[in-house]
Scaffold this active site. Structure first.
Site, PDB file in Angstrom:
ATOM      1  N   SER A   1     -15.387 -18.531   1.009  1.00 32.27           N
ATOM      2  CA  SER A   1     -16.633 -18.684   1.753  1.00 32.27           C
ATOM      3  C   SER A   1     -17.616 -17.624   1.281  1.00 32.27           C
ATOM      4  O   SER A   1     -17.293 -16.781   0.445  1.00 32.27           O
ATOM      5  CB  SER A   1     -16.372 -18.529   3.249  1.00 32.27           C
ATOM      6  OG  SER A   1     -16.081 -17.172   3.515  1.00 32.27           O
ATOM      7  N   LYS A   2     -18.819 -17.699   1.841  1.00 35.74           N
ATOM      8  CA  LYS A   2     -19.900 -16.808   1.403  1.00 35.74           C
ATOM      9  C   LYS A   2     -19.519 -15.327   1.449  1.00 35.74           C
ATOM     10  O   LYS A   2     -20.013 -14.518   0.675  1.00 35.74           O
ATOM     11  CB  LYS A   2     -21.139 -17.042   2.276  1.00 35.74           C
ATOM     12  CG  LYS A   2     -21.844 -18.333   1.959  1.00 35.74           C
ATOM     13  CD  LYS A   2     -23.339 -18.090   1.759  1.00 35.74           C
ATOM     14  CE  LYS A   2     -24.023 -19.199   1.004  1.00 35.74           C
ATOM     15  NZ  LYS A   2     -23.963 -20.500   1.626  1.00 35.74           N
ATOM     16  N   ARG A   3     -18.638 -15.006   2.374  1.00 38.46           N
ATOM     17  CA  ARG A   3     -18.334 -13.572   2.482  1.00 38.46           C
ATOM     18  C   ARG A   3     -17.527 -13.062   1.283  1.00 38.46           C
ATOM     19  O   ARG A   3     -17.391 -11.859   1.077  1.00 38.46           O
ATOM     20  CB  ARG A   3     -17.672 -13.274   3.829  1.00 38.46           C
ATOM     21  CG  ARG A   3     -16.211 -13.320   3.895  1.00 38.46           C
ATOM     22  CD  ARG A   3     -15.709 -13.326   5.324  1.00 38.46           C
ATOM     23  NE  ARG A   3     -14.634 -14.281   5.435  1.00 38.46           N
ATOM     24  CZ  ARG A   3     -13.377 -13.976   5.209  1.00 38.46           C
ATOM     25  NH1 ARG A   3     -13.043 -12.746   4.884  1.00 38.46           N
ATOM     26  NH2 ARG A   3     -12.436 -14.885   5.295  1.00 38.46           N
TER      27      ARG A   3
END
Ligand code: GLU
Length: 487
Positions: A252-254
């Site tokens: 994910s984006k993190r």
């Protein structure tokens, strides 16, 4: 030329994802390795999820990475059109035929009824799927149904037996038919579902190998049912491993950007990106990290694609991008940077940068940058007459302001006296000066570094001074002296 034909059929529902492009790349490498064809198709049948400009982003990403296609929506080809919304007649025709031959049926169940049915499932915790009410509707009842009433077409999945197929990555895979549901093949808006359109297009476009992400594995038995009911030859299947974050969670984006175009914006080189993506689930020999595109093409094989999830490691990408940057000649890196800033202007730099000047600068930074984006802040001092720095920065360890004043005064006379303003002459002179003074090398050179670059960690000083030129270097010292006095 072999008959191998593979395809990349994105749905234009957003920016191209790392995983999408990894799939495209594997297909492309496989086609190139086999001297086959790579086909681009637009799967835009899910009208609710369409995002404007999404297909353009796909094309942009592929072009950036050098992944070219032999047939596609923009260039056409023998099996055009390559956009599903332009092929509705074909899907309708096949759907009608499947109904006629008893492999599919019209389902008139309303949304409300289906919602109620699902609610019921929740309560009893039974398998979620259509309860097949319309599958067994007899012709008498059918006659009663108003022809105007909207319907979907469902596939009449056999209630027993199983689908067994050989996946080129995962080996033999089996699915029990009873678990498959009577899936929709044509929606009430006349658009096909992914399952129907995908199979029909793969068949008509003579696709020999379907290589796609693992998440589609459970769709494959449904597709095989459609192939079988049409008596069509079934292509080979290869389901590519999922891409995971280092902690094995869903990416994910993190964990870093997920859109491939974001990596372009961040200043990664296309060939480093291709190399990195190729290694997400494939390996040459388990150890080689840097593999140029031509080697990827000549060595790519599905046999070396792993079944288990591929770990996305941003540190490895940064390292690899650095390796590719260091592998560029000064001319190449200059070109790359200028091209990059043309699209993504650097806030720190002027709009027009002189090619020859930049080419002299790049050898000083190529070891120090991991992405093209790192370059701007590191070299902005070459393009500014008044570099900003804080007074405290100038105060090197063990010095007070009066020491700094003394050093600056002395440096002024030293630097002004250097005739041949070349880095090695500058270095010899300044080092001699230091050794004859009571100060340490780090202190003296530290002061110069700060007044010239404004940075605490900067490209090599003497080479920078040569490029900045004597006039500039002298005037910066004199301005520094004035600044010290004025405060
Ligand atoms: N349109 C599907 C997607 O967006 C294609 C899946 C497949 O390759 O069959 O991923």
């Amino acid at each position: 030329m072999s008959n191998i034909r593979v395809r990349y059929p994105p749905s234009p529902t957003g920016e191209p994802h790392l995983g999408n492009i990894r799939t495209a790349l594997f297909n492309w490498l496989f086609a190139k390795n086999n001297k086959g064809k790579f086909i681009l198709r637009v799967e835009d049948t899910d009208r609710n999820r369409l995002v404007e400009g999404a297909m353009e982003s796909q094309l942009e990403a592929l072009k950036w990475l050098g992944i070219d296609w032999d047939e596609g929506p923009d260039i056409g080809g023998a099996y055009k059109p390559y956009t599903q919304s332009e092929r509705l007649d074909i899907y309708k025709k096949i759907s009608d035929r499947l109904i006629q031959d008893g492999f599919a049926y019209k389902c008139y169940c309303s949304q409300e009824r289906l919602a109620q049915m699902r609610e019921g499932y929740k309560k009893t915790q039974s398998i979620v799927g259509y309860d097949r009410k319309c599958r067994n509707i007899n012709s008498l009842e059918l006659g009663e149904i108003n022809n105007e009433k909207s319907y979907v077409v469902r596939f009449k999945t056999p209630l027993e037996g199983k689908i067994i197929f050989n996946d080129l990555v995962r080996g033999q895979v089996e699915f029990e038919n009873i678990r498959l549901d009577d899936f929709v093949i044509l929606k009430s808006d006349g658009f096909p579902t992914y399952h129907l359109a995908n199979v029909i297009d793969d068949y008509y476009m003579k696709i020999t190998h379907v290589m796609r992400a693992e998440e589609w594995l459970s769709s494959t038995p449904k597709h095989i049912h459609i192939y079988n009911s049409m008596n069509w030859e079934i292509p080979e299947f290869a389901h590519l491993p999922i891409i995971l974050a280092p902690d094995k969670s869903k990416l994910s984006k993190r964990h870093g950007a997920t859109s491939i175009l974001e990596y372009r914006r961040l200043g990664y080189l296309p060939n480093a990106m291709v190399n990195f993506l190729a290694k997400l689930g494939w390996s040459l020999d388990g150890e080689t990290e840097k593999i140029e595109t031509s080697e990827l093409i000549s060595n790519f094989s599905l046999k070396k694609v792993s079944k288990s999830g591929a770990i996305f490691d941003i540190d490895k990408l940064n390292w690899l991008n650095g390796v590719y940057i260091r592998g560029l000649t000064a001319d190449e890196l200059t070109f790359e940077l200028l091209d990059y800033w043309k699209i993504f202007p650097s806030l720190e730099l002027p709009v027009n940068i002189d090619y020859d000047l930049l080419k002299r600068i790049v050898p000083l930074i190529s070891e120090r940058i991991k992405t093209l984006n790192d370059a701007g802040p590191l070299i902005s001092y070459f393009f500014s007459d008044t570099v900003k720095y804080k007074k405290e920065q100038i105060l090197q360890k063990g010095l007070n302001f009066s020491d700094v004043n003394i050093i600056l005064e002395k440096l002024y006379s030293e630097v002004i006296a250097i005739d041949d303003f070349e880095s090695n002459v500058i270095e010899t002179n300044l080092r001699n000066f230091v050794s004859e003074s009571n100060y340490k090398t780090g202190q003296v050179l530290g002061i110069l570094r700060v007044i010239y670059t404004g940075l605490d960690v900067a490209p090599p000083l003497f080479e920078s001074m040569e490029i900045l030129g004597k006039k500039h270097c002298v005037s910066v010292i004199s301005r520094a002296i004035d600044n010290m006095k004025s405060s």
